[in-house]
Design a protein around this motif. Structure first.
Motif, mmCIF file in Angstrom:
data_model
loop_
_atom_site.group_PDB
_atom_site.id
_atom_site.type_symbol
_atom_site.label_atom_id
_atom_site.label_comp_id
_atom_site.label_asym_id
_atom_site.label_seq_id
_atom_site.Cartn_x
_atom_site.Cartn_y
_atom_site.Cartn_z
ATOM 1 N N MET A 1 -9.252 92.416 -9.928
ATOM 2 C CA MET A 1 -8.862 91.712 -8.701
ATOM 3 C C MET A 1 -9.684 90.435 -8.565
ATOM 4 N N ALA A 2 -9.016 89.323 -8.309
ATOM 5 C CA ALA A 2 -9.691 88.038 -8.213
ATOM 6 C C ALA A 2 -10.553 87.979 -6.958
ATOM 7 N N PRO A 3 -11.731 87.332 -7.028
ATOM 8 C CA PRO A 3 -12.565 87.166 -5.837
ATOM 9 C C PRO A 3 -11.815 86.405 -4.746
ATOM 10 N N ARG B 1 -6.566 80.115 -11.017
ATOM 11 C CA ARG B 1 -5.945 81.436 -10.941
ATOM 12 C C ARG B 1 -6.996 82.554 -10.981
ATOM 13 N N ASP B 2 -8.266 82.162 -11.094
ATOM 14 C CA ASP B 2 -9.326 83.168 -11.180
ATOM 15 C C ASP B 2 -9.869 83.553 -9.811
ATOM 16 N N VAL B 3 -9.372 82.919 -8.745
ATOM 17 C CA VAL B 3 -9.784 83.253 -7.381
ATOM 18 C C VAL B 3 -8.546 83.311 -6.487
ATOM 19 N N GLU B 4 -8.706 84.004 -5.371
ATOM 20 C CA GLU B 4 -7.642 84.053 -4.359
ATOM 21 C C GLU B 4 -8.149 83.328 -3.116
ATOM 22 N N LEU B 5 -7.448 82.271 -2.728
ATOM 23 C CA LEU B 5 -7.845 81.500 -1.564
ATOM 24 C C LEU B 5 -7.212 82.082 -0.307
ATOM 25 N N LEU B 6 -8.054 82.481 0.635
ATOM 26 C CA LEU B 6 -7.580 82.965 1.917
ATOM 27 C C LEU B 6 -7.445 81.784 2.877
ATOM 28 N N SER B 7 -6.496 81.877 3.798
ATOM 29 C CA SER B 7 -6.279 80.756 4.703
ATOM 30 C C SER B 7 -5.703 81.237 6.022
#
Length: 307
Positions: free
Chosen positions: A1-3, A26-32
């Motif tokens: 799971m990506a950070p 693609r190595d992280v998930e950006l929350l917004s």
């Protein structure tokens, strides 16, 4: 799971730049937070606590408040404000400052991103202080010019919008004329100085870029400009983002463009000397939003994600 990464204040100048730098990753998930929910305090608190890393792009007081909202032990924080830069419980986020600073950043859960002016000043001063070439009580002065994006959205509007009632038409202007500035504590602390430097900041009519100058008078017999260059070159040897310009190349330069590194995360350091070798002008060239802000934040994020 990506950070999972949450940029608190993503619509500000620094936050937008960080998001742009990470948009294709693609190595992280950006929350917004959706635009319609920007004032939803509960959603913001939830995102702060569900993120693996929260990047705070907020004014000082808002950053301090955000830290109090984070109760999750797993959430690491990068604060881009001045709120925690000299707090001993936070690691200063200038990875090239010391040989092991990158390791300290990687191992920390609380990292204070440096200011743009201090990045240049500390990059020049700290290696010379460590080498004994500049005394702790030397009366240091720091002269600098920044692109107007360093003043955030308000200054950007003042510089770019002629209809703005507070429009700034000047091609270049000084500020901080009372000789007090929020960056002084970190310059003194991490520049290893006994007192605050005399700091003269200014803003030019260009969006991004920065020149920081530290002029030094060398006492007879104490050192040479070559000693200064050697100390900087040794300190930054092997670094990807910080380059010490060759002394012969520097001697041939007639002028420096503050926008040369705009849009990059790199920094160049120069040692210019008077013909008699008694005076040197130490110069740092960087992007105020790159190595001086958003670029440094992403660099610190990548170091922290290694652990």
């Amino acid at each position: 799971m990506a950070p999972r990464i949450f940029i608190d204040g993503e619509h500000g100048t620094t936050g937008l730049q960080i998001r742009q730098r990470m948009a294709g990753r693609r190595d992280v998930e950006l929350l917004s937070i959706p635009e319609a929910e920007r004032r939803n305090a509960a959603m913001r608190e939830d995102l702060l606590n569900s993120a693996d890393v929260a990047i705070l792009c907020l004014p000082d007081d808002a950053s301090r408040e955000a830290v109090t909202l984070i109760g999750s032990n797993k959430t690491k924080i990068i604060d881009t404000s001045t709120a925690h830069r000299t707090d001993p419980n936070w690691v200063y986020g200038f990875a090239e400052m010391d040989k092991r600073q990158g390791e300290r950043i990687a191992a920390s859960s609380r990292v204070a991103n440096p200011g743009c002016y201090p990045t240049g000043a500390i990059a020049l001063l700290r290696p010379l202080r460590a080498a004994g070439l500049v005394a702790e009580d030397y009366p240091v002065s720091v002269n600098a010019v920044s692109g107007y994006t360093g003043g955030g959205k308000q200054m950007i509007a003042q510089m770019e919008d002629a209809a703005n009632p507070d429009h700034i038409a000047a091609p270049h202007f000084l500020y901080g004329l009372d000789l007090r500035h929020k960056h002084l504590p970190e310059m003194r602390t991490y520049g290893m100085l006994a007192a605050d430097p005399l700091f003269a900041p200014s803003v030019g009519r260009f969006a991004q870029g920065m020149i920081v100058q530290v002029p030094i008078r060398i006492e007879d017999g104490k050192a040479t400009p070559a000693d200064f260059h050697a100390a900087l070159a040794e300190h930054y040897a092997g670094q990807d983002l910080v380059t010490v310009v060759d002394a012969k190349e520097a001697a041939a330069i007639k002028r420096i463009d503050p926008t040369e590194l705009a849009g990059t995360d790199r920094m160049k350091l120069f040692v210019f000397a008077s013909p008699d070798g008694h005076l040197v002008n130490l110069v740092a060239l960087l992007d105020n939003l790159g190595k001086g802000a958003s670029g440094a934040a992403v660099q610190n994020l990548d170091l922290m994600l290694k652990n």
